[in-house]
Design a protein around this motif. Structure first.
Motif, PDB file in Angstrom:
ATOM      1  N   UNK A   1       0.766  -1.348  -0.064  1.00 28.09           N
ATOM      2  CA  UNK A   1       0.066   0.120   0.028  1.00 28.09           C
ATOM      3  C   UNK A   1       0.789   1.189  -0.063  1.00 28.09           C
ATOM      4  N   UNK A   2       0.392   2.324  -0.665  1.00 30.55           N
ATOM      5  CA  UNK A   2       1.195   3.521  -0.792  1.00 30.55           C
ATOM      6  C   UNK A   2       0.868   4.377   0.455  1.00 30.55           C
ATOM      7  N   UNK A   3       1.804   5.333   0.764  1.00 35.29           N
ATOM      8  CA  UNK A   3       1.497   6.233   1.732  1.00 35.29           C
ATOM      9  C   UNK A   3       0.411   7.237   1.257  1.00 35.29           C
ATOM     10  N   UNK A   4       0.208   7.619   0.065  1.00 34.05           N
ATOM     11  CA  UNK A   4      -0.687   8.288  -0.511  1.00 34.05           C
ATOM     12  C   UNK A   4      -1.826   7.766  -0.351  1.00 34.05           C
ATOM     13  N   UNK A   5      -1.897   6.565  -0.342  1.00 33.45           N
ATOM     14  CA  UNK A   5      -3.527   5.751  -0.072  1.00 33.45           C
ATOM     15  C   UNK A   5      -3.939   6.217   1.628  1.00 33.45           C
ATOM     16  N   UNK A   6      -2.859   6.095   2.483  1.00 31.38           N
ATOM     17  CA  UNK A   6      -3.088   6.258   3.816  1.00 31.38           C
ATOM     18  C   UNK A   6      -3.265   7.850   4.132  1.00 31.38           C
ATOM     19  N   UNK A   7      -3.103   8.491   3.360  1.00 30.88           N
ATOM     20  CA  UNK A   7      -3.376  10.256   3.364  1.00 30.88           C
ATOM     21  C   UNK A   7      -4.719  10.297   2.739  1.00 30.88           C
ATOM     22  N   UNK A   8      -5.162   9.668   1.865  1.00 25.91           N
ATOM     23  CA  UNK A   8      -6.327   9.610   1.140  1.00 25.91           C
ATOM     24  C   UNK A   8      -7.509   9.267   2.196  1.00 25.91           C
ATOM     25  N   UNK A   9      -7.135   8.303   2.847  1.00 24.26           N
ATOM     26  CA  UNK A   9      -8.003   7.497   3.961  1.00 24.26           C
ATOM     27  C   UNK A   9      -8.647   8.442   4.677  1.00 24.26           C
TER      28      UNK A   9
END
Length: 269
Positions: free
Chosen positions: A182-190
């Motif tokens: 999983x990308x860190x961008x996915x975490x931020x978007x979550x």
């Protein structure tokens, strides 16, 4: 003569607004990943370099009038520009129909706009730019706070904050446990999606959060089976998260009701 349905009128106007926003999103999708300004220089033909005239920048109509070709050099203009405008218009109209003429409408139209932009960027470059995701936190908070003020439902705002924290922590835990998955961008978007889903309701938060992984599996499995992707392939997950979040606005309540009935808890809730 009967007067037109106000919601139908607003949906139509939102659709037109979506076409205009979609034209701008074409610029965003192209320039933001490259770190370029979205306001200057003016849009130009990539083949001959001539600036696009104002009359040739009307969403959908200009592409059709020019038969999909540059006025100056007659090189083809990608159909993607047309499709992005149409997609954004349809999404805006559908979101308006679902949210209704309420104080929450601006907030969810903003979600629709960034959803289109981020999904396309992630598909193109496998990245969710901070330039779009991070400013969406304060923008979403302000718009959802205004929606709570308009409806008098401050509990929805508290639920939004809880939803943001819950979804962010879930994705952060998954990223920490398996960074390659999983990308860190996915975490931020979550966290952003958690705000919107939480404000809408607990059922939307649960359905939208779960559906993203279900949709991701549905996309990845066929690619693995046909050899288009391997176990270590990077498959963009952002579009799955965004589609699941928007879909939850429409189907979370009936899905939650169906599940509760299935497990025999429908009458008790």
């Amino acid at each position: 003569m009967t007067s037109p349905d106000p919601l139908a009128v607003v949906c139509a106007l939102s659709g037109v607004l979506g076409l205009l926003i979609g034209s701008f999103l074409n610029v965003v999708v192209h320039r933001v990943p490259r770190g370029e300004s979205v306001v200057s220089p003016p849009s130009a033909c990539p083949s001959c370099g001539h600036h696009v005239r104002a009359r040739d920048n009307v969403p959908v109509l200009s592409w059709l009038v020019l038969h999909g070709r540059c006025r100056d050099c007659r090189e083809p203009i990608s159909r993607r520009y047309l499709l992005v405008e149409l997609l954004t218009g349809v999404v805006f109209a559908l979101v308006t129909w679902r949210v209704g003429i309420t104080a929450a409408l601006p907030a969810y139209l903003y979600l629709a706009a960034i959803a289109v932009a981020l999904a396309l960027i992630d598909l193109d470059v496998r990245r969710l730019p901070d330039a779009i995701v991070l400013p969406s936190y304060p923008v979403a908070l302000v718009l959802l706070a205004a929606a709570s003020a308009g409806s008098g439902d401050w509990g929805a705002l508290a639920r939004a904050l809880a939803g943001a924290a819950a979804l962010f922590l879930l994705y952060a835990t998954l990223w920490f446990a398996h960074p390659r998955g999983m990308g860190l961008g996915d975490v931020k978007l979550a966290g952003v999606l958690g705000l919107y889903l939480g404000w809408w309701g607990w059922d939307a938060l649960a359905v939208g959060g779960f559906a993203a992984f279900l949709l991701g599996g549905a996309v990845s499995l066929p690619l693995l089976l046909v050899g288009r992707a391997g176990r270590k392939s990077s498959i963009p997950f952002g579009p799955c998260m965004l589609v699941a979040a928007l879909a939850a606005l429409f189907c979370a309540a009936p899905l939650a009701g169906w599940y509760l009935d299935l497990v025999g808890l429908g009458a008790a809730v």
